[in-house]
Scaffold this motif. Structure first.
Motif, PDB file in Angstrom:
ATOM      1  N   ARG A 175     -12.862 -35.805 -24.253  1.00 47.23           N
ATOM      2  CA  ARG A 175     -11.893 -36.831 -24.640  1.00 47.23           C
ATOM      3  C   ARG A 175     -11.880 -37.047 -26.147  1.00 47.23           C
ATOM      4  O   ARG A 175     -10.829 -37.297 -26.727  1.00 47.23           O
ATOM      5  CB  ARG A 175     -12.208 -38.135 -23.905  1.00 47.23           C
ATOM      6  CG  ARG A 175     -11.904 -38.067 -22.410  1.00 47.23           C
ATOM      7  CD  ARG A 175     -12.169 -39.383 -21.724  1.00 47.23           C
ATOM      8  NE  ARG A 175     -11.884 -39.292 -20.298  1.00 47.23           N
ATOM      9  CZ  ARG A 175     -12.054 -40.284 -19.450  1.00 47.23           C
ATOM     10  NH1 ARG A 175     -12.545 -41.455 -19.877  1.00 47.23           N
ATOM     11  NH2 ARG A 175     -11.773 -40.131 -18.170  1.00 47.23           N
ATOM     12  N   TRP A 207      -8.567 -36.537 -28.413  1.00 42.96           N
ATOM     13  CA  TRP A 207      -8.084 -37.607 -29.295  1.00 42.96           C
ATOM     14  C   TRP A 207      -7.979 -37.098 -30.731  1.00 42.96           C
ATOM     15  O   TRP A 207      -6.995 -37.386 -31.433  1.00 42.96           O
ATOM     16  CB  TRP A 207      -9.044 -38.797 -29.236  1.00 42.96           C
ATOM     17  CG  TRP A 207      -8.578 -39.968 -30.052  1.00 42.96           C
ATOM     18  CD1 TRP A 207      -7.804 -41.002 -29.641  1.00 42.96           C
ATOM     19  CD2 TRP A 207      -8.861 -40.214 -31.436  1.00 42.96           C
ATOM     20  NE1 TRP A 207      -7.568 -41.878 -30.666  1.00 42.96           N
ATOM     21  CE2 TRP A 207      -8.209 -41.420 -31.794  1.00 42.96           C
ATOM     22  CE3 TRP A 207      -9.587 -39.530 -32.406  1.00 42.96           C
ATOM     23  CZ2 TRP A 207      -8.278 -41.957 -33.076  1.00 42.96           C
ATOM     24  CZ3 TRP A 207      -9.657 -40.060 -33.691  1.00 42.96           C
ATOM     25  CH2 TRP A 207      -9.012 -41.253 -34.010  1.00 42.96           C
ATOM     26  N   LEU A 232      -5.003 -45.478 -28.183  1.00 43.95           N
ATOM     27  CA  LEU A 232      -5.454 -44.305 -27.429  1.00 43.95           C
ATOM     28  C   LEU A 232      -6.974 -44.185 -27.450  1.00 43.95           C
ATOM     29  O   LEU A 232      -7.568 -43.676 -26.486  1.00 43.95           O
ATOM     30  CB  LEU A 232      -4.821 -43.035 -28.005  1.00 43.95           C
ATOM     31  CG  LEU A 232      -3.319 -42.876 -27.754  1.00 43.95           C
ATOM     32  CD1 LEU A 232      -2.783 -41.643 -28.479  1.00 43.95           C
ATOM     33  CD2 LEU A 232      -3.024 -42.779 -26.261  1.00 43.95           C
ATOM     34  N   GLN A 286      -9.148 -43.864 -24.176  1.00 42.40           N
ATOM     35  CA  GLN A 286     -10.031 -42.739 -23.937  1.00 42.40           C
ATOM     36  C   GLN A 286     -11.490 -43.140 -23.733  1.00 42.40           C
ATOM     37  O   GLN A 286     -12.197 -42.521 -22.939  1.00 42.40           O
ATOM     38  CB  GLN A 286      -9.955 -41.740 -25.103  1.00 42.40           C
ATOM     39  CG  GLN A 286      -8.671 -40.939 -25.180  1.00 42.40           C
ATOM     40  CD  GLN A 286      -8.588 -39.857 -24.133  1.00 42.40           C
ATOM     41  OE1 GLN A 286      -8.280 -40.143 -22.980  1.00 42.40           O
ATOM     42  NE2 GLN A 286      -8.857 -38.630 -24.511  1.00 42.40           N
ATOM     43  N   VAL A 303      -2.547 -37.030 -25.454  1.00 45.72           N
ATOM     44  CA  VAL A 303      -3.714 -37.673 -24.847  1.00 45.72           C
ATOM     45  C   VAL A 303      -3.456 -38.025 -23.384  1.00 45.72           C
ATOM     46  O   VAL A 303      -4.256 -37.717 -22.502  1.00 45.72           O
ATOM     47  CB  VAL A 303      -4.097 -38.939 -25.644  1.00 45.72           C
ATOM     48  CG1 VAL A 303      -5.175 -39.735 -24.903  1.00 45.72           C
ATOM     49  CG2 VAL A 303      -4.591 -38.560 -27.031  1.00 45.72           C
ATOM     50  N   ARG A 322      -5.091 -36.425 -20.109  1.00 42.96           N
ATOM     51  CA  ARG A 322      -5.885 -37.289 -19.228  1.00 42.96           C
ATOM     52  C   ARG A 322      -5.344 -37.225 -17.799  1.00 42.96           C
ATOM     53  O   ARG A 322      -6.109 -37.118 -16.834  1.00 42.96           O
ATOM     54  CB  ARG A 322      -5.829 -38.720 -19.757  1.00 42.96           C
ATOM     55  CG  ARG A 322      -6.596 -39.759 -18.942  1.00 42.96           C
ATOM     56  CD  ARG A 322      -8.102 -39.694 -19.171  1.00 42.96           C
ATOM     57  NE  ARG A 322      -8.747 -40.824 -18.524  1.00 42.96           N
ATOM     58  CZ  ARG A 322      -8.948 -41.999 -19.103  1.00 42.96           C
ATOM     59  NH1 ARG A 322      -8.565 -42.189 -20.373  1.00 42.96           N
ATOM     60  NH2 ARG A 322      -9.551 -42.967 -18.457  1.00 42.96           N
TER      61      ARG A 322
END
Length: 770
Positions: free
Chosen positions: A16, A20, A290, A294, A339, A343
């Protein structure tokens, strides 16, 4: 017990962070190079259409349109006509009269004088344009002002318009410097707004072009315009006729004359001061949200954060632009989509994988989940509920879960704390710490006793038939699952409660798997050879022939039993090459022996699979011709059971072989269920009585009776009889007394190589000669 997970929290967190970071980098690149500008333009145009508004009506266009050019065709118009426009508008009470038409050159003195006088009569209401062009050589902006005489009583405003690569104009200037003097843009002047030279603002294209008041210059000059349409309004005179108008691409509308851009710019400034936030601020705000999405574990906070990101990218621009606050959202949108999509995709894959790792009925992890577990220093144990399918077929669908829960509950008594994995058809597996198999065996014995107690499902008492298998090896778990199940199945076959898999079987398993691939190479290399077992004529007590038998001498495993490789070759359709090898060797050997003046027959076993086509007939015919062996010296043996299940096609092939002249023998007679009708039908020339009956005729009256009746039956049908498995003189003499024709067995000779057979024949003929 230790187990891993498909993706650990540490690995997920690292992934993650990388996503990002890449989203931030790509968003910054998109913003710096304006990569997403075309999309930004589309989105802004869409938003403009969604909150479209009417023009104020305070600014009116006097259009030199096609109608005006038809009425006054002498374009460029003489300045006295423009003077007429000024006078007419002034008389109708216009608050201001601005031109979007340049007057940088002089015409005739009288013509210029009329325009100057009209400007003077308007008493400061007239605004003349400063045009700007790009120098083709220096690429510098050059301003062109009206002639000095014209601008003495007139205000000046810049009409410079800058467009992008799509010929779209998104921004206008507040003002521009010309010869050290700052002049407002025409739009800013019409809106009574000031600004720094070179400072730009974004045009609000939500104002509908068709709502801007437009009057034809032809109507105005003809006196056809009511005062109410002009009085108190700011007028801008510009060309709209197709032939003379300079046009630009207006987002959401298409090509439009330049004069409309000045009106739209003025309408924008009259509503307020546009604020330009750019792309960096929304991107930073979105990246912050974000980061929360995350890295914050709270699901609701993460959802709120991502909702805020979507609001910045999609909702906020709509609300902000309605209040003249403009910013570019595509960099933020790009980061957001990278993102969120990553995800969502990651969550979908995990969810999909989780479904693939779970039994849909019980919810227990399945064997696929077991394969992903770290099994170092662990023993794999499986149990198979052998009557699971029978039980579940008699229960309602929802009762299957209850059954599984009760089974797992019992297993858990013996192995508390273990994770149980469910396979199909009543298979359960788990892992235990590697320890002495004696202790594990005691646990499984006790667990087996516990499982013998019936379970109650939906009011029905059900008995479980279970056995256990274990594999404590170091191989991959996927391989150990199969071997543990084999051990469980072997335990049931052997009447045991559990069994440990024997690793020594792996060598045999590997050999069996590669068996078929080795057959061809064994034939080519000479490992596969033909042995000959002599056949004795009971009347003359002479060797009159032999049966050709295939043998395999492996350099490492030694002699391979024909019972192992012949059925495998038949099942895999590899018997044809093997039979061809034996036939060629056997026919060649018989031809060589007959060529020395010895009357000698050769017999070869023929697989029933070769009777399904006519290729074998041509093959036999070619071999006999090749080695010059008379057809009646070759006997093809077909087992009784194979002959009985043969198709009509097979009978036809046998008939064709008989037509060639070869003999047909029914091998292993007595092991099948032949009828007299069947014996009459099959085109056989001899019957070979199975050794299982022959070897007992000196001890079993029934076997002796059966052999004797078979001999008599065969002779009555005109068939010759061969007895197999003769191993004693007593049996040999008994067969001779019954009238059996030929005998074959260890007493007469074991299967041997051709050289040994020829040597035996030579010795026999020497005895006869002596």
């Amino acid at each position: 017990m230790s187990s891993g997970t498909p993706s650990s929290p540490k690995a997920t967190g690292s992934n993650r962070r990388m996503v990002w970071l890449w989203a931030a980098i790509i968003g910054l690149i998109f913003g710096v190079i304006e990569f997403g500008q075309p999309l930004e333009d589309v989105l802004r145009t869409t938003r403009n259409a969604m909150h479209a508004r009417q023009a104020s009506g305070d600014i009116v266009i006097v259009a030199i349109d096609n109608k005006s050019l038809e009425a006054h065709a002498d374009w460029p118009w003489p300045r006295q006509r423009h003077a007429g426009l000024i006078d007419e508008l002034n008389d109708l009470g216009a608050a201001e009269i601005a031109f979007d038409i340049g007057f940088s050159t002089r015409t005739s003195r009288a013509d210029d004088r009329e325009l100057i006088d009209a400007i003077n009569r308007a008493k400061g209401k007239v605004v003349l344009p400063i045009r700007s062009v790009k120098d083709a050589i220096t690429d510098r902006r050059v301003d062109i002002l009206p002639s000095p005489e014209l601008r003495r009583q007139a205000a000046l405003a810049n009409i410079y318009v800058q467009y992008n690569f799509q010929s779209k104009v998104w921004k206008l200037e507040y003002a521009a410097d010309t010869d050290g003097v700052t002049y407002p843009s025409l739009a800013a002047h019409l809106a009574d707004r000031t600004g720094r030279a070179g400072e730009k603002y974004t045009i609000d294209y939500s104002t509908r072009l068709d709502s801007i008041p437009v009057i034809s210059a032809a109507d105005l000059l003809a006196g056809k315009v009511e005062r109410g349409r002009i009085a108190g309004k700011r007028i801008i005179i510009g060309a709209t006729a197709t032939e003379i108008a300079k046009t630009y691409f207006v987002p959401g509308t298409g090509q439009a004359p330049e004069v409309y851009l000045h009106v739209l710019g003025a309408e924008t400034l009259r509503r307020g001061t546009p604020v330009e936030l750019g792309w960096l601020m929304p991107l930073v705000a979105t990246l912050g949200l974000l980061a929360v999405y995350q890295f914050v574990s709270n699901r609701w906070i993460a959802r709120v954060a991502v909702a805020g990101g979507f609001a910045i990218a999609f909702i906020l621009p709509f609300a902000a632009e309605a209040r003249l606050v403009f910013f570019d959202s595509t960099p933020a949108m790009t980061a957001l989509l990278i993102v969120v999509c990553n995800r969502w995709w990651s969550d979908f894959r995990q969810s999909y994988k989780a479904r693939g790792l779970t039994n849909p009925v019980s919810g227990l992890p399945n064997l696929n989940a077991l394969r992903e577990v770290d099994t170092a220093d662990m023993t794999l144990v499986v149990t198979r509920v052998h009557n699971f399918a029978e039980i579940t077929s008699a229960l309602a669908h929802e009762a299957e879960k209850i059954l599984v829960e009760q089974i797992v509950a019992r297993l858990g008594i013996g192995f508390a704390g273990a994770t149980f994995y469910q396979g199909d058809e009543g298979i359960f597996a788990w892992l235990v710490r590697r320890e002495g198999m004696t202790e594990l065996g005691d646990q499984l014995e006790a667990l087996h006793a516990l499982c013998r107690t019936p379970v109650s499902v939906a009011g029905v008492h059900v008995d479980l038939v279970v056995t256990f298998g274990a594999d404590a090896g170091d191989r991959a778990l996927s391989a150990r699952i199969g071997s543990a199940l084999i051990a469980a199945d072997e335990a049931k076959e052997e009447g045991l409660r559990w069994k440990e898999f024997d690793p020594a079987k792996l060598k045999d398993a590997a050999w069996k798997l590669s068996l078929l691939g080795r057959i061809d190479s064994a034939i080519d290399s000479g490992e596969m050879w033909v042995a000959y077992q002599p056949k004795l004529d009971l009347a003359t007590r002479r060797i009159i022939g032999a049966e050709a038998l295939v043998r395999w001498s492996h350099p490492e495993k030694g002699e391979i039993s024909p019972a192992e490789f012949i059925p495998a070759a038949e099942q895999a359709n590899r018997i044809e090459k093997l039979t061809a090898h034996v036939l060629d060797d056997a026919v060649r050997a018989a031809a060589a022996i007959n060529g020395r003046g010895v009357d000698f027959d050769i017999a070869v076993n023929l697989s029933a699979r070769l009777l399904d086509g006519t290729d074998i007939v041509d093959q036999i015919r070619d071999l006999l011709a090749k080695h010059r062996l008379p057809a009646n010296k070759l006997t093809l043996e077909v087992t009784e059971s194979a002959a009985m299940v043969s198709s009509n096609q097979s009978f036809e092939v046998l008939e064709q072989l008989r037509a060639v002249g070869v003999n047909i023998a029914i091998d292993d007679y007595g092991t099948g269920f032949s009828t007299l009708e069947y014996l009459k039908k099959i085109p056989a020339t001899e019957i070979k009585i199975d050794r299982g009956f022959v070897r007992m005729i000196d001890r079993s009256h029934s076997d002796k009776l059966m052999v004797n009746s078979t001999i008599q039956l065969a002779h009555s049908l005109g068939r010759k009889v061969v007895a197999e498995g003769v191993e004693s003189e007593e049996i040999l003499e008994a067969l001779a007394a019954m009238g059996c024709d030929d005998a074959q067995g260890y007493l007469i000779g074991r299967p041997m190589k051709l050289r040994a057979l020829i040597k035996q024949l030579i010795l026999e003929y020497r005895k006869i000669a002596a």
